[in-house]
Write an enzyme that holds these catalytic residues in place. Structure first.
Site, PDB file in Angstrom:
ATOM      1  N   TYR A 187      -0.894  -1.031  10.199  1.00  0.00           N
ATOM      2  CA  TYR A 187      -0.938  -1.196   8.739  1.00  0.00           C
ATOM      3  C   TYR A 187       0.330  -0.631   8.086  1.00  0.00           C
ATOM      4  O   TYR A 187       0.992  -1.320   7.301  1.00  0.00           O
ATOM      5  CB  TYR A 187      -2.190  -0.493   8.200  1.00  0.00           C
ATOM      6  CG  TYR A 187      -2.514  -0.854   6.766  1.00  0.00           C
ATOM      7  CD1 TYR A 187      -2.972  -2.124   6.434  1.00  0.00           C
ATOM      8  CD2 TYR A 187      -2.364   0.078   5.740  1.00  0.00           C
ATOM      9  CE1 TYR A 187      -3.271  -2.455   5.123  1.00  0.00           C
ATOM     10  CE2 TYR A 187      -2.668  -0.248   4.429  1.00  0.00           C
ATOM     11  CZ  TYR A 187      -3.126  -1.513   4.125  1.00  0.00           C
ATOM     12  OH  TYR A 187      -3.418  -1.842   2.823  1.00  0.00           O
TER      13      TYR A 187
ATOM     14  N   SER B 136       0.854  -1.184   0.000  1.00  0.00           N
ATOM     15  CA  SER B 136       0.000   0.000   0.000  1.00  0.00           C
ATOM     16  C   SER B 136       0.889   1.232   0.000  1.00  0.00           C
ATOM     17  O   SER B 136       2.003   1.202   0.531  1.00  0.00           O
ATOM     18  CB  SER B 136      -0.870   0.014   1.256  1.00  0.00           C
ATOM     19  OG  SER B 136      -1.505   1.267   1.368  1.00  0.00           O
TER      20      SER B 136
HETATM   21  N1  LIG Z   1      -8.766  -1.404  -0.736  1.00  0.00           N
HETATM   22  C1  LIG Z   1      -7.762  -0.560  -0.762  1.00  0.00           C
HETATM   23  O1  LIG Z   1      -7.958   0.677  -0.913  1.00  0.00           O
HETATM   24  C2  LIG Z   1      -6.336  -1.030  -0.616  1.00  0.00           C
HETATM   25  C3  LIG Z   1      -5.311  -0.070  -0.758  1.00  0.00           C
HETATM   26  C4  LIG Z   1      -3.993  -0.494  -0.648  1.00  0.00           C
HETATM   27  C5  LIG Z   1      -3.691  -1.827  -0.431  1.00  0.00           C
HETATM   28  N2  LIG Z   1      -4.705  -2.734  -0.292  1.00  0.00           N
HETATM   29  C6  LIG Z   1      -4.318  -4.134  -0.069  1.00  0.00           C
HETATM   30  O2  LIG Z   1      -4.989  -4.965  -0.985  1.00  0.00           O
HETATM   31  C7  LIG Z   1      -5.187  -6.282  -0.411  1.00  0.00           C
HETATM   32  C8  LIG Z   1      -6.665  -6.652  -0.529  1.00  0.00           C
HETATM   33  O3  LIG Z   1      -7.416  -5.666   0.154  1.00  0.00           O
HETATM   34  P1  LIG Z   1      -8.998  -5.480  -0.023  1.00  0.00           P
HETATM   35  O4  LIG Z   1      -9.245  -4.041  -0.174  1.00  0.00           O
HETATM   36  O5  LIG Z   1      -9.513  -6.441  -1.002  1.00  0.00           O
HETATM   37  O6  LIG Z   1      -9.438  -5.884   1.479  1.00  0.00           O
HETATM   38  P2  LIG Z   1     -10.748  -6.636   2.006  1.00  0.00           P
HETATM   39  O7  LIG Z   1     -11.901  -6.317   1.145  1.00  0.00           O
HETATM   40  O8  LIG Z   1     -10.796  -6.311   3.460  1.00  0.00           O
HETATM   41  O9  LIG Z   1     -10.387  -8.195   1.794  1.00  0.00           O
HETATM   42  C9  LIG Z   1      -9.313  -8.733   2.514  1.00  0.00           C
HETATM   43  C10 LIG Z   1      -9.128 -10.173   2.082  1.00  0.00           C
HETATM   44  O10 LIG Z   1      -8.017 -10.713   2.846  1.00  0.00           O
HETATM   45  C11 LIG Z   1      -8.483 -11.897   3.469  1.00  0.00           C
HETATM   46  N3  LIG Z   1      -7.817 -12.168   4.743  1.00  0.00           N
HETATM   47  C12 LIG Z   1      -7.734 -11.397   5.846  1.00  0.00           C
HETATM   48  N4  LIG Z   1      -7.090 -12.054   6.820  1.00  0.00           N
HETATM   49  C13 LIG Z   1      -6.769 -13.275   6.336  1.00  0.00           C
HETATM   50  C14 LIG Z   1      -6.115 -14.409   6.855  1.00  0.00           C
HETATM   51  N5  LIG Z   1      -5.653 -14.445   8.108  1.00  0.00           N
HETATM   52  N6  LIG Z   1      -5.949 -15.487   6.048  1.00  0.00           N
HETATM   53  C15 LIG Z   1      -6.420 -15.479   4.778  1.00  0.00           C
HETATM   54  N7  LIG Z   1      -7.069 -14.456   4.232  1.00  0.00           N
HETATM   55  C16 LIG Z   1      -7.241 -13.362   5.006  1.00  0.00           C
HETATM   56  C17 LIG Z   1      -9.969 -11.662   3.708  1.00  0.00           C
HETATM   57  O11 LIG Z   1     -10.625 -12.903   3.982  1.00  0.00           O
HETATM   58  P3  LIG Z   1     -11.823 -13.012   5.085  1.00  0.00           P
HETATM   59  O12 LIG Z   1     -13.084 -12.594   4.362  1.00  0.00           O
HETATM   60  O13 LIG Z   1     -11.784 -14.435   5.482  1.00  0.00           O
HETATM   61  O14 LIG Z   1     -11.471 -12.060   6.193  1.00  0.00           O
HETATM   62  C18 LIG Z   1     -10.344 -11.039   2.371  1.00  0.00           C
HETATM   63  O15 LIG Z   1     -10.483 -12.014   1.388  1.00  0.00           O
HETATM   64  C19 LIG Z   1      -4.710  -6.166   1.037  1.00  0.00           C
HETATM   65  O16 LIG Z   1      -3.397  -6.676   1.134  1.00  0.00           O
HETATM   66  C20 LIG Z   1      -4.712  -4.673   1.295  1.00  0.00           C
HETATM   67  O17 LIG Z   1      -3.802  -4.291   2.303  1.00  0.00           O
HETATM   68  C21 LIG Z   1      -6.023  -2.368  -0.383  1.00  0.00           C
END
Ligand SMILES: NC(=O)c1ccc[n+]([C@@H]2O[C@H](COP(=O)([O-])OP(=O)(O)OC[C@H]3O[C@@H](n4cnc5c(N)ncnc54)[C@H](OP(=O)(O)O)[C@@H]3O)[C@@H](O)[C@H]2O)c1
Length: 247
Positions: A169, A153
């Site tokens: 984070y 991120s």
């Molecule tokens: N959205 C943004 O603006 C943004 C910006 C920068 C970076 N990111 C990065 O992008 C990636 C995806 O984010 P997102 O926005 O899609 O987040 P999200 O909607 O909160 O989804 C997170 C995903 O990670 C899984 N997860 C969490 N803890 C886990 C564990 N212990 N073992 C296996 N899976 C686990 C969740 O599964 P469960 O449903 O089982 O919890 C879910 O599938 C992350 O690494 C995040 O830091 C996102």
């Protein structure tokens, strides 16, 4: 690319990647989508029913002790082709993390999922990544050989941090950035490219509804970037649209 494994695919960016990958005109032979509970991942189940190149595996990325057993399941799918792409996507962030409120448990949880998971999973899947790179030993560094992508991120950038806070984070993603750089040095001899990608600020449970990007825009950019990865990307920090970011 013949095969890609994405962690955390039941919602958000992970699910968006799988949706987009199966619709690609030149889809991977194997799309391995992991989630914590297949039973609860209804949309993933539906995608897997419609596309026989999609394989669902359960993985809680904090279960490091089960990685060996997990890598055997991956091997049964990819066989002698090895694994072309490991996409470490699963991640967590917590609220109320200004210095007055942050808790040690939030710090530990963030490091377990965001930093230690990607490092240990790369270690566990290394033989399969090496195998894929070896199978195309004459080709250039990139997705046709083997690639590890760590989803980071912009909040993990020290250079771009002007707002403070977000200790679990920011610190766990900054550490993931360092791990990416070290892996890129260590694995170059094996012809495995390692890079980290910031998906943009995306409308997901984590990004929230004020985020400017929808999932599809972010994942379309990420897939394009994966296909264009070359040796110049090794050990770098990129945004979903290919723009290089400062550490
Ligand atoms: N959205 C943004 O603006 C943004 C910006 C920068 C970076 N990111 C990065 O992008 C990636 C995806 O984010 P997102 O926005 O899609 O987040 P999200 O909607 O909160 O989804 C997170 C995903 O990670 C899984 N997860 C969490 N803890 C886990 C564990 N212990 N073992 C296996 N899976 C686990 C969740 O599964 P469960 O449903 O089982 O919890 C879910 O599938 C992350 O690494 C995040 O830091 C996102």
């Amino acid at each position: 690319m013949k095969s890609i494994l994405v962690t955390g695919c039941n919602r958000g960016i992970g699910l968006g990647l799988i949706r987009r990958l199966v619709k690609h005109p030149d889809p991977p032979v194997h799309v391995i989508a992991t989630c914590r509970s297949v039973e609860k991942a209804k949309e993933l189940q539906q995608i897997a029913t419609q596309h026989n190149n999609v394989h669902l595996l359960e993985l809680d990325v904090r279960d490091y002790d089960r990685y060996e057993e997990f890598s055997k399941k991956v091997k049964e799918i990819v066989k002698e082709d090895g694994l072309n792409i490991l996409f470490n996507n699963a991640g967590v962030s917590s609220k109320f993390t200004r210095i007055q409120l942050v808790k040690s448990e939030q710090m530990l949880e963030a490091f377990k999922v965001n930093t230690i998971g990607p490092i240990m999973l790369t270690k566990a899947l290394l033989p399969l990544l090496k195998q894929a790179a070896n199978n195309n030993s004459e080709g250039p560094l990139g997705a046709q050989k083997a690639v590890v992508i760590n989803t980071t991120s912009v909040l993990g950038s020290i250079a771009l941090n002007n707002d403070g806070g977000f200790f679990p984070y920011r610190c766990s993603k900054a550490a993931l950035n360092m791990a990416t750089k070290s892996l890129s040095v260590d694995l170059l001899k094996d012809q495995i490219l390692v890079t980290c990608i910031h998906p943009g600020w995306v409308k997901t449970d984590m990004g929230g509804s004020n985020a400017p990007l929808d999932v599809d825009t972010s994942v379309t950019g990420i897939i394009e970037l994966i296909r264009n990865l070359n040796e110049t990307h090794n050990g770098g920090f990129y945004q979903f649209d290919g723009q290089r970011l400062d550490w």
